[in-house]
Every structure is written in structure tokens, then in C-alpha cells.
Design an enzyme around this catalytic site. Structure first.
Site, PDB file in Angstrom:
ATOM      1  N   HIS A   1       4.444  -7.234 -10.940  1.00  0.00           N
ATOM      2  CA  HIS A   1       4.446  -6.220  -9.697  1.00  0.00           C
ATOM      3  C   HIS A   1       3.761  -7.631  -9.128  1.00  0.00           C
ATOM      4  O   HIS A   1       4.255  -7.284  -8.128  1.00  0.00           O
ATOM      5  CB  HIS A   1       3.602  -5.435  -9.579  1.00  0.00           C
ATOM      6  CG  HIS A   1       3.526  -4.321  -8.510  1.00  0.00           C
ATOM      7  ND1 HIS A   1       5.107  -4.130  -7.643  1.00  0.00           N
ATOM      8  CD2 HIS A   1       2.797  -4.148  -6.936  1.00  0.00           C
ATOM      9  CE1 HIS A   1       4.705  -3.662  -6.571  1.00  0.00           C
ATOM     10  NE2 HIS A   1       3.357  -4.097  -6.180  1.00  0.00           N
TER      11      HIS A   1
ATOM     12  N   SER B   1       6.440  -4.268  -2.187  1.00  0.00           N
ATOM     13  CA  SER B   1       5.976  -2.917  -2.613  1.00  0.00           C
ATOM     14  C   SER B   1       6.306  -1.906  -1.857  1.00  0.00           C
ATOM     15  O   SER B   1       6.938  -1.505  -1.777  1.00  0.00           O
ATOM     16  CB  SER B   1       4.606  -2.895  -3.085  1.00  0.00           C
ATOM     17  OG  SER B   1       4.656  -2.775  -3.595  1.00  0.00           O
ATOM     18  N   TRP B   2       5.421  -1.634  -1.223  1.00  0.00           N
ATOM     19  CA  TRP B   2       4.944  -0.220   0.184  1.00  0.00           C
ATOM     20  C   TRP B   2       5.889  -1.216   0.962  1.00  0.00           C
ATOM     21  O   TRP B   2       7.342  -0.796   1.301  1.00  0.00           O
ATOM     22  CB  TRP B   2       4.190  -0.147   0.230  1.00  0.00           C
ATOM     23  CG  TRP B   2       4.069   0.545   1.960  1.00  0.00           C
ATOM     24  CD1 TRP B   2       3.431   0.116   2.724  1.00  0.00           C
ATOM     25  CD2 TRP B   2       4.550   1.455   2.111  1.00  0.00           C
ATOM     26  NE1 TRP B   2       3.735   0.524   4.191  1.00  0.00           N
ATOM     27  CE2 TRP B   2       4.471   1.766   3.665  1.00  0.00           C
ATOM     28  CE3 TRP B   2       5.460   2.970   1.484  1.00  0.00           C
ATOM     29  CZ2 TRP B   2       5.379   2.521   3.977  1.00  0.00           C
ATOM     30  CZ3 TRP B   2       6.024   3.788   2.536  1.00  0.00           C
ATOM     31  CH2 TRP B   2       6.080   3.978   4.056  1.00  0.00           C
TER      32      TRP B   2
ATOM     33  N   GLY C   1       0.784  -1.321  -0.091  1.00  0.00           N
ATOM     34  CA  GLY C   1       0.269  -0.084   0.104  1.00  0.00           C
ATOM     35  C   GLY C   1       0.783   1.214  -0.181  1.00  0.00           C
ATOM     36  O   GLY C   1       1.967   1.598  -0.961  1.00  0.00           O
TER      37      GLY C   1
ATOM     38  N   ASP D   1       7.147  -5.581 -14.090  1.00  0.00           N
ATOM     39  CA  ASP D   1       6.626  -4.856 -13.234  1.00  0.00           C
ATOM     40  C   ASP D   1       6.552  -3.126 -13.078  1.00  0.00           C
ATOM     41  O   ASP D   1       7.164  -2.409 -12.993  1.00  0.00           O
ATOM     42  CB  ASP D   1       7.347  -4.990 -11.879  1.00  0.00           C
ATOM     43  CG  ASP D   1       6.612  -4.145 -10.585  1.00  0.00           C
ATOM     44  OD1 ASP D   1       5.773  -3.821 -10.603  1.00  0.00           O
ATOM     45  OD2 ASP D   1       7.003  -4.523  -9.248  1.00  0.00           O
TER      46      ASP D   1
HETATM   47  N1  STX Z   1       1.662   0.705  -3.900  1.00  0.00           N
HETATM   48  C1  STX Z   1       2.338  -0.445  -4.221  1.00  0.00           C
HETATM   49  C2  STX Z   1       1.843  -1.056  -3.215  1.00  0.00           C
HETATM   50  O1  STX Z   1       2.489  -1.445  -2.007  1.00  0.00           O
HETATM   51  C3  STX Z   1       2.384   2.191  -4.452  1.00  0.00           C
HETATM   52  C4  STX Z   1       0.563  -1.926  -3.261  1.00  0.00           C
HETATM   53  N2  STX Z   1       0.375  -1.943  -4.240  1.00  0.00           N
HETATM   54  N3  STX Z   1      -1.112  -3.498  -4.848  1.00  0.00           N
HETATM   55  C5  STX Z   1      -0.591  -3.651  -3.756  1.00  0.00           C
HETATM   56  O2  STX Z   1       0.123  -3.067  -2.284  1.00  0.00           O
HETATM   57  C6  STX Z   1      -1.700  -4.774  -2.403  1.00  0.00           C
HETATM   58  C7  STX Z   1      -1.251  -6.025  -2.971  1.00  0.00           C
HETATM   59  C8  STX Z   1      -1.712  -4.251  -1.185  1.00  0.00           C
HETATM   60  C9  STX Z   1      -2.985  -4.617  -3.298  1.00  0.00           C
END
Ligand code: STX
Length: 317
Positions: free
Chosen positions: A296, A112-113, A45, A268
Site C-alpha cells: 500500500h 489512499s484516502w 487517512g 495492497d
Molecule cells: N486509510 C488509508 C489511508 O489513507 C484507510 C492511509 N493509510 N495510511 C496512511 O494513510 C498514512 C500514510 C497517512 C499513515
């Protein structure tokens, strides 16, 4: 296919709430073996919350798996709250969880985050981290935010982009994060929810090489979409609460010695590979894996396979 790669679904053996500020209470869950090697799972997120599948990336006999809903999302309360919600608040929450559970050192896992937060935490408390498993690297720099929310990813997914633009009038489209922030923090629930869904579905539509309807449905739930979109947009508006745009790369020398793996999908679009590449250049001792047929999401088979190889390997650190 994914089911064959992951460990079977399990229920938590422990669940509790921890008060971390005057207003925030966070939901914490433990899975696997209480006497196993501890790992803290940092979700994406920001604002994504726990998904049941996360525990399935770890051998439940070898790992004590700790997963929590970051401030304002999942079962943490208050829902979608932006006050007292910064990167450094989350870093301090992770330390509170470690102390609460009497854990000395642990492995940190984040995509990711979750990779942004893993780096922020490990740079702040390097002596607490015995290993880092990072995926879909996101360093929260201006060029990454611009690419995904303003111009770039739009060229690869013009169809999904059209829907992302829908809630924003043309005259505000020159700064989409600002235009979304205005709507996501509106007092009008309809405006808020409409923006939250469009923002979240944009991200879900672009996360996999082959898009599945399942991930899109997840954000059909206005509560889930609202936490995700509001919290993400709040962090991006505040530049991740970092002192400088490249703060993570500038400080990564502090974790040079920690055993680390970086797993990155070649295609990604949400967190393009350039960030993983730059991180790997700054961490030459880290194992670096480019998954050639992935985007991603951690649910793509190539990514999942590589992550499991390393969670098995790191369980004996
Ligand atoms: N945000 C990328 C991220 O952390 C920029 C992210 N993208 N999708 C998700 O997290 C979920 C899997 C939580 C839907």
C-alpha cells in the site's frame, strides 16, 4: 533505496494558516518553484497529516507544490476535531486554497484516502483539474471497510490483528468500527489513546510488503495516533458522507476527459486492488499501472518510481 528515487528534502518557501469555518483553521505549505506548474497534494487517512517526504515526489524546479493538513490533523486546529469535518468540507477547503493562491487549474495528487478525496474534488470541480495522479485506490465502500477493519485482512496479518482486537471485548467484536468509535470518542483519555494507538498501528503494520519500524513509531505519538484514528473512524462510521455506497464510481464519468494515472500495488492489503481495477474499468482512458512487488505505501520503491515518472510527465500539462 527510496532516497535514490525521490527528490532531495526541501523546506517550504511559504506557510500560512487559513480559516475555513467557525471552528477550523488549516495549515498550508508551499514548496518548490513559485512559478512552476501547481499541484495540490492530498494526504491519506483521513487524519494522516503532512509528512515532510511528500514534497520529494515532485521536481522542485518544475512544480509549485501545495500541501495542507486536512481538518483536525497535523498543524491544523482544533486537533482531532470531528465537528464540521466531512468529505464535502474538505472539498470546499481545497477550493478555498485554490482561490486564496489565485490558481486557475492544477494537478491533483492523492493516494489512499487522498485518492478518495481527489476523486470527490475532481467530480465536484472537474474544470479546475488538469491532471490526476492517483495511488492505492480507496473508494470508501462497505466492502473495503469490512475487508480491512472487520474480516479479510485479518487472515493475512493474524499477528497484527491480535493487537488490533486487544482493546475490544469479545462481545463487541462483531462490529469493530462501532466498538472503536465508542472508545475513540470517549471522555476518558486513557481509553481514547489506547484505542487510537491500536487502530493506527494496525494500519501501519499492514501498509508495506516489508514492514519497517519507522512507520510504526510514527503512531507511538499519541497525538498523531489520536487524530488519525478518530478522524478515520468518524468518516467510516458516516460512510464517507457519500449519498450511496458506490457514489464515486457512479459519478466518475464527470472526470472521463481529465488526464489520469492510477498506480496500484498488487499486494495492497489496506486498499486491495479490486477498487483500482473497478475504477480503471470506469476510466478506460486512464493510464493504469499495477506494481507487482508492492503493497500500500507510497514509500515502496516500485510505487515511488512509477509516481515520479508521472509527476515528471504531468509537469508539462
Ligand atoms: N486509510 C488509508 C489511508 O489513507 C484507510 C492511509 N493509510 N495510511 C496512511 O494513510 C498514512 C500514510 C497517512 C499513515
Amino acid at each position: 533505496m527510496l532516497e535514490e528515487i525521490l527528490y532531495p528534502p526541501i523546506n517550504p518557501y511559504n506557510q500560512f494558516f487559513l480559516n475555513v469555518s467557525d471552528i477550523h483553521t488549516i495549515n498550508i505549505e508551499e514548496y518548490g518553484n513559485p512559478d512552476g506548474s501547481p499541484v495540490i497534494f492530498l494526504h491519506g487517512g483521513p487524519g494522516g497529516g503532512i509528512e515532510p517526504i511528500y514534497a520529494q515526489y515532485f521536481n522542485p524546479e518544475k512544480w509549485r507544490i501545495i500541501i495542507f493538513d486536512q481538518r483536525g490533523c497535523g498543524k491544523s486546529t482544533p486537533h482531532a476535531e470531528l465537528e464540521e469535518n466531512t468529505t464535502w468540507d474538505l472539498v470546499s477547503d481545497i477550493e478555498k486554497i485554490r482561490e486564496e493562491l489565485s490558481i486557475d487549474t492544477w494537478v491533483v495528487f492523492g493516494g489512499s484516502w487522498g485518492s478518495t478525496l481527489s476523486l470527490s474534488y475532481s467530480i465536484t470541480y472537474p474544470s479546475r483539474c488538469k491532471g490526476l495522479i492517483l495511488r492505492g485506490i480507496f473508494l470508501l465502500r462497505k466492502k473495503e471497510i469490512d475487508w480491512f477493519y472487520q474480516e479479510g485482512a485479518s487472515y493475512i496479518y493474524p499477528d497484527a490483528w491480535e493487537k488490533y482486537l486487544e482493546p475490544i471485548p469479545v462481545e463487541e467484536q462483531n462490529d469493530l468500527v462501532a466498538a472503536y468509535y465508542k472508545r475513540l470518542t470517549s471522555d476518558n483519555e486513557n481509553i481514547r489513546v489506547k484505542a487510537a494507538k491500536a487502530w493506527s498501528i494496525w494500519e501501519a503494520s499492514t501498509s508495506k510488503l516489508y514492514t519497517s519500524n519507522k512507520s510504526l513509531h510514527h503512531f507511538g505519538d499519541p497525538k498523531i495516533a489520536e487524530a488519525f484514528a478518530r478522524i478515520e473512524c468518524h468518516y467510516f462510521t458516516n460512510k464517507g458522507f457519500f449519498k450511496s455506497d458506490s457514489w464515486l464510481l457512479e459519478n466518475v464519468n464527470k472526470i472521463y476527459h481529465i488526464p489520469t494515472v492510477i498506480v496500484q500495488g498488487r499486494y495492497d492489503v489496506v486498499c486491495p486492488m479490486v477498487s483500482a481495477w473497478e475504477l480503471h474499468k470506469c476510466l478506460p482512458k486512464a493510464n493504469f499501472h499495477i506494481i507487482q512487488d508492492s503493497g500500500h505505501s507510497m514509500t515502496e520503491p516500485g510505487i515511488a518510481e512509477c509516481l515520479l515518472k508521472y509527476t515528471d510527465k504531468f509537469s508539462s500539462l
